[in-house]
Design an enzyme around this catalytic site. Structure first.
Site, PDB file in Angstrom:
ATOM      1  CE  LYS A  67      56.208 152.109  10.712  1.00 13.21           C
ATOM      2  NZ  LYS A  67      55.264 151.036  11.014  1.00 13.21           N
TER       3      LYS A  67
ATOM      4  CE1 TYR B 203      59.071 156.550  10.938  1.00 11.86           C
ATOM      5  CE2 TYR B 203      59.086 157.856  12.961  1.00 11.86           C
ATOM      6  CZ  TYR B 203      59.090 156.622  12.325  1.00 11.86           C
ATOM      7  OH  TYR B 203      59.118 155.466  13.064  1.00 11.86           O
TER       8      TYR B 203
HETATM    9  C1  HXC Z   1      71.524 150.706  18.013  1.00 12.01           C
HETATM   10  C2  HXC Z   1      70.532 148.624  18.001  1.00 12.01           C
HETATM   11  C3  HXC Z   1      69.616 149.021  19.003  1.00 12.01           C
HETATM   12  C4  HXC Z   1      69.704 150.366  19.496  1.00 12.01           C
HETATM   13  C5  HXC Z   1      69.206 146.951  18.482  1.00 12.01           C
HETATM   14  N1  HXC Z   1      70.242 147.332  17.724  1.00 12.01           N
HETATM   15  N2  HXC Z   1      68.794 147.959  19.259  1.00 12.01           N
HETATM   16  N3  HXC Z   1      71.475 149.450  17.508  1.00 12.01           N
HETATM   17  N4  HXC Z   1      70.677 151.172  18.965  1.00 12.01           N
HETATM   18  N5  HXC Z   1      68.876 150.819  20.419  1.00 12.01           N
HETATM   19  C6  HXC Z   1      71.001 146.520  16.778  1.00 12.01           C
HETATM   20  C7  HXC Z   1      71.686 145.336  17.446  1.00 12.01           C
HETATM   21  O1  HXC Z   1      72.903 145.730  18.065  1.00 12.01           O
HETATM   22  C8  HXC Z   1      71.901 144.418  16.240  1.00 12.01           C
HETATM   23  O2  HXC Z   1      72.974 144.865  15.440  1.00 12.01           O
HETATM   24  C9  HXC Z   1      70.651 144.658  15.403  1.00 12.01           C
HETATM   25  O3  HXC Z   1      70.120 145.926  15.827  1.00 12.01           O
HETATM   26  C10 HXC Z   1      69.587 143.590  15.643  1.00 12.01           C
HETATM   27  O4  HXC Z   1      69.353 143.522  17.042  1.00 12.01           O
HETATM   28  P1  HXC Z   1      68.575 142.320  17.740  1.00 12.01           P
HETATM   29  O5  HXC Z   1      68.368 142.666  19.172  1.00 12.01           O
HETATM   30  O6  HXC Z   1      69.218 141.029  17.370  1.00 12.01           O
HETATM   31  O7  HXC Z   1      67.193 142.388  16.918  1.00 12.01           O
HETATM   32  P2  HXC Z   1      65.838 141.680  17.168  1.00 12.01           P
HETATM   33  O8  HXC Z   1      65.865 140.750  18.341  1.00 12.01           O
HETATM   34  O9  HXC Z   1      65.452 141.146  15.878  1.00 12.01           O
HETATM   35  O10 HXC Z   1      64.888 142.911  17.648  1.00 12.01           O
HETATM   36  C11 HXC Z   1      64.358 143.823  16.752  1.00 12.01           C
HETATM   37  C12 HXC Z   1      64.445 145.260  17.280  1.00 12.01           C
HETATM   38  C13 HXC Z   1      63.738 145.487  18.643  1.00 12.01           C
HETATM   39  C14 HXC Z   1      63.815 146.131  16.183  1.00 12.01           C
HETATM   40  C15 HXC Z   1      65.904 145.651  17.454  1.00 12.01           C
HETATM   41  O11 HXC Z   1      63.758 146.866  18.974  1.00 12.01           O
HETATM   42  C16 HXC Z   1      62.298 145.020  18.655  1.00 12.01           C
HETATM   43  O12 HXC Z   1      62.043 143.837  18.790  1.00 12.01           O
HETATM   44  N6  HXC Z   1      61.311 145.923  18.585  1.00 12.01           N
HETATM   45  C17 HXC Z   1      59.855 145.582  18.601  1.00 12.01           C
HETATM   46  C18 HXC Z   1      59.027 146.585  19.366  1.00 12.01           C
HETATM   47  C19 HXC Z   1      59.166 148.008  18.875  1.00 12.01           C
HETATM   48  O13 HXC Z   1      60.224 148.453  18.444  1.00 12.01           O
HETATM   49  N7  HXC Z   1      58.065 148.782  18.981  1.00 12.01           N
HETATM   50  C20 HXC Z   1      58.093 150.214  18.699  1.00 12.01           C
HETATM   51  C21 HXC Z   1      57.168 150.556  17.606  1.00 12.01           C
HETATM   52  S1  HXC Z   1      56.969 152.318  17.480  1.00 12.01           S
HETATM   53  P3  HXC Z   1      74.472 144.226  15.541  1.00 12.01           P
HETATM   54  O14 HXC Z   1      75.237 144.980  14.522  1.00 12.01           O
HETATM   55  O15 HXC Z   1      74.937 144.489  16.953  1.00 12.01           O
HETATM   56  O16 HXC Z   1      74.338 142.764  15.233  1.00 12.01           O
HETATM   57  C22 HXC Z   1      57.193 152.711  15.853  1.00 12.01           C
HETATM   58  C23 HXC Z   1      56.841 154.072  15.297  1.00 12.01           C
HETATM   59  C24 HXC Z   1      56.961 155.218  16.233  1.00 12.01           C
HETATM   60  O17 HXC Z   1      57.560 151.917  15.094  1.00 12.01           O
HETATM   61  C25 HXC Z   1      56.623 156.542  15.539  1.00 12.01           C
HETATM   62  C26 HXC Z   1      56.519 157.699  16.509  1.00 12.01           C
HETATM   63  C27 HXC Z   1      55.880 158.904  15.879  1.00 12.01           C
HETATM   64  P1  NAP Z   2      54.415 147.607  19.933  1.00 14.09           P
HETATM   65  O1  NAP Z   2      53.357 147.353  20.946  1.00 14.09           O
HETATM   66  O2  NAP Z   2      55.830 147.418  20.292  1.00 14.09           O
HETATM   67  O3  NAP Z   2      54.021 146.775  18.637  1.00 14.09           O
HETATM   68  C1  NAP Z   2      54.916 146.123  17.820  1.00 14.09           C
HETATM   69  C2  NAP Z   2      54.379 144.732  17.596  1.00 14.09           C
HETATM   70  O4  NAP Z   2      55.107 144.145  16.521  1.00 14.09           O
HETATM   71  C3  NAP Z   2      54.535 143.825  18.805  1.00 14.09           C
HETATM   72  O5  NAP Z   2      53.309 143.161  19.090  1.00 14.09           O
HETATM   73  C4  NAP Z   2      55.580 142.794  18.360  1.00 14.09           C
HETATM   74  O6  NAP Z   2      55.293 141.520  18.926  1.00 14.09           O
HETATM   75  C5  NAP Z   2      55.390 142.804  16.856  1.00 14.09           C
HETATM   76  N1  NAP Z   2      56.616 142.416  16.146  1.00 14.09           N
HETATM   77  C6  NAP Z   2      57.832 143.000  16.219  1.00 14.09           C
HETATM   78  N2  NAP Z   2      58.704 142.352  15.453  1.00 14.09           N
HETATM   79  C7  NAP Z   2      58.027 141.327  14.883  1.00 14.09           C
HETATM   80  C8  NAP Z   2      58.389 140.301  13.983  1.00 14.09           C
HETATM   81  N3  NAP Z   2      59.638 140.186  13.517  1.00 14.09           N
HETATM   82  N4  NAP Z   2      57.427 139.419  13.582  1.00 14.09           N
HETATM   83  C9  NAP Z   2      56.157 139.523  14.051  1.00 14.09           C
HETATM   84  N5  NAP Z   2      55.768 140.490  14.905  1.00 14.09           N
HETATM   85  C10 NAP Z   2      56.690 141.369  15.313  1.00 14.09           C
HETATM   86  O7  NAP Z   2      54.328 149.100  19.398  1.00 14.09           O
HETATM   87  P2  NAP Z   2      53.140 150.032  18.878  1.00 14.09           P
HETATM   88  O8  NAP Z   2      53.595 151.396  19.251  1.00 14.09           O
HETATM   89  O9  NAP Z   2      51.804 149.564  19.258  1.00 14.09           O
HETATM   90  O10 NAP Z   2      53.317 149.898  17.292  1.00 14.09           O
HETATM   91  C11 NAP Z   2      52.281 149.396  16.457  1.00 14.09           C
HETATM   92  C12 NAP Z   2      52.399 150.030  15.086  1.00 14.09           C
HETATM   93  O11 NAP Z   2      52.175 151.435  15.189  1.00 14.09           O
HETATM   94  C13 NAP Z   2      53.763 149.869  14.436  1.00 14.09           C
HETATM   95  O12 NAP Z   2      53.603 149.651  13.054  1.00 14.09           O
HETATM   96  C14 NAP Z   2      54.415 151.193  14.686  1.00 14.09           C
HETATM   97  O13 NAP Z   2      55.431 151.467  13.755  1.00 14.09           O
HETATM   98  C15 NAP Z   2      53.233 152.114  14.513  1.00 14.09           C
HETATM   99  N6  NAP Z   2      53.360 153.453  15.084  1.00 14.09           N
HETATM  100  C16 NAP Z   2      53.533 153.622  16.410  1.00 14.09           C
HETATM  101  C17 NAP Z   2      53.585 154.915  16.935  1.00 14.09           C
HETATM  102  C18 NAP Z   2      53.715 155.179  18.407  1.00 14.09           C
HETATM  103  O14 NAP Z   2      53.798 156.336  18.813  1.00 14.09           O
HETATM  104  N7  NAP Z   2      53.703 154.173  19.275  1.00 14.09           N
HETATM  105  C19 NAP Z   2      53.471 156.002  16.064  1.00 14.09           C
HETATM  106  C20 NAP Z   2      53.318 155.781  14.692  1.00 14.09           C
HETATM  107  C21 NAP Z   2      53.247 154.492  14.210  1.00 14.09           C
HETATM  108  P3  NAP Z   2      56.435 140.466  19.321  1.00 14.09           P
HETATM  109  O15 NAP Z   2      57.449 141.189  20.138  1.00 14.09           O
HETATM  110  O16 NAP Z   2      55.674 139.413  20.078  1.00 14.09           O
HETATM  111  O17 NAP Z   2      56.993 139.956  18.030  1.00 14.09           O
END
Ligand code: HXC
Ligand code: NAP
Length: 276
Positions: free
Chosen positions: A169, A154
């Site tokens: 991205k 995307y």
């Molecule tokens: C709306 C949200 C929300 C949600 C958080 N926020 N989650 N808003 N819907 N579901 C808002 C909060 O209310 C806050 O805004 C702000 O985002 C920051 O939230 P925090 O919880 O303080 O952030 P933080 O602790 O820094 O956590 C970061 C995060 C969290 C991105 C929000 O999801 C995270 O840690 N993710 C890591 C793992 C992850 O996402 N993995 C997936 C990767 S898959 P306000 O305004 O309330 O202060 C991927 C690609 C997939 O990336 C592709 C598929 C094809």
């Molecule tokens: P995941 O296991 O949730 O991986 C995300 C990792 O990022 C976690 O290990 C997390 O560790 C680390 N991370 C998040 N915020 C961070 C921060 N502020 N500083 C340092 N580390 C941080 O998810 P995943 O699906 O394997 O994703 C891996 C990669 O693949 C990502 O770039 C994602 O966008 C990409 N991707 C995923 C998919 C899918 O279908 N899953 C598809 C396309 C691309 P901590 O929580 O310990 O920080």
């Protein structure tokens, strides 16, 4: 024990080379960490939560791999600089950087707060910038290295509900190509992979929390399944290896045809229509 992601490269491909993998303790990052370690690298994983490092550290102890893990928030530029400088000081080199860390969740754009936007942009785009910049300085001084960025398709198609992640991205993809051109003269290669959906705890929690959504996504993939993390990681390892020595600025899509299918007018395909 065999590590599937490492199966396609010769044993010792990364022998004694140092790699930093952000988010290297979970999901795709863990598959990459295991692959690099199995191929002889010294693996440094870095992310926010120690809990996420434990499984890899335990496995490495069993396997005799050389690894270490550090707490790091990639949004904190000064922390990133300190961590990377420390790695180079202790190990002498940083050969490879994998920008894998990401944050994501689904939210309609009209409801996305500025903090939510910044949380994702900060991790994905700013984090990749800081890690690349500080790793790049050392690689320039050392005369080379590789970088691998993890994006998503995307980045160029866009996707409703993830404006923050898609924008970030897209930025990372632009950074990949820019740095590939800018740092080629220093022997640094910069590439990306764009996986389609694969299983990880982070994706399940934030993107497809229920089975119905997961099944709908699976059905949209022409090859009919999610990717295996190891098959995605295998391509990442290949791009960092000498087998890809002439490849830079490239992004490899591994999405089972999902991006192509997005343009299909007849969802079940012409063959099925003829039969009906
Ligand atoms: C709306 C949200 C929300 C949600 C958080 N926020 N989650 N808003 N819907 N579901 C808002 C909060 O209310 C806050 O805004 C702000 O985002 C920051 O939230 P925090 O919880 O303080 O952030 P933080 O602790 O820094 O956590 C970061 C995060 C969290 C991105 C929000 O999801 C995270 O840690 N993710 C890591 C793992 C992850 O996402 N993995 C997936 C990767 S898959 P306000 O305004 O309330 O202060 C991927 C690609 C997939 O990336 C592709 C598929 C094809
Ligand atoms: P995941 O296991 O949730 O991986 C995300 C990792 O990022 C976690 O290990 C997390 O560790 C680390 N991370 C998040 N915020 C961070 C921060 N502020 N500083 C340092 N580390 C941080 O998810 P995943 O699906 O394997 O994703 C891996 C990669 O693949 C990502 O770039 C994602 O966008 C990409 N991707 C995923 C998919 C899918 O279908 N899953 C598809 C396309 C691309 P901590 O929580 O310990 O920080």
């Amino acid at each position: 024990m065999s590590v599937p992601a490492a199966a396609w490269l010769p044993a010792g491909t990364f022998k004694d080379q140092v790699v930093l993998i952000t988010g290297g303790g979970t999901g795709l990052g863990l598959s990459l960490s295991r692959g690099f370690a199995a191929l002889g690298a010294k693996v440094v994983v870095a992310s926010r939560s120690r809990e996420h490092h434990a499984p890899f550290l335990e496995e490495a102890a069993r396997e005799g791999w050389t690894v270490e893990a550090h707490e790091l928030d990639v949004r904190e530029d000064a922390q990133v600089r300190e961590r990377i400088d420390d790695i180079v000081q202790r190990h002498g080199r940083l050969h490879h950087l994998v920008n894998n860390a990401a944050g994501n969740f689904v939210c309609p754009t009209e409801r996305l707060s500025i903090n939510a936007w910044r949380a994702v942009l900060g991790i994905v785009l700013d984090g990749t910038f800081s890690c690349s910049k500080y790793a790049g300085r050392h690689m320039i001084a050392a005369g080379g290295g590789t970088m691998l960025n993890v994006v998503a398709t995307y980045a160029w198609t866009g996707m409703p509900g993830v404006a923050h992640s898609a924008s970030a991205k897209a930025g990372v993809l632009a950074l990949t190509k820019t740095l590939a051109a800018e740092w080629a003269e220093h022997g640094i290669r910069v590439n990306a992979i764009a996986p389609g959906p694969f299983h990880s705890d982070g994706a399940k929690q934030n993107l497809w929390p229920d089975e119905e959504t997961e099944e709908r996504i699976r059905r949209a993939v022409p090859l009919g399944r999610f990717a295996e993390r190891d098959e995605v990681a295998a391509y990442g390892l290949h791009l960092c290896s000498p087998a890809s020595d002439y490849v830079t600025g490239e992004c490899i899509t591994l999405d089972g045809g999902l991006t192509l299918a997005a343009g299909r007018m007849f969802p079940h395909g012409a063959r099925r229509r003829e039969r009906e």
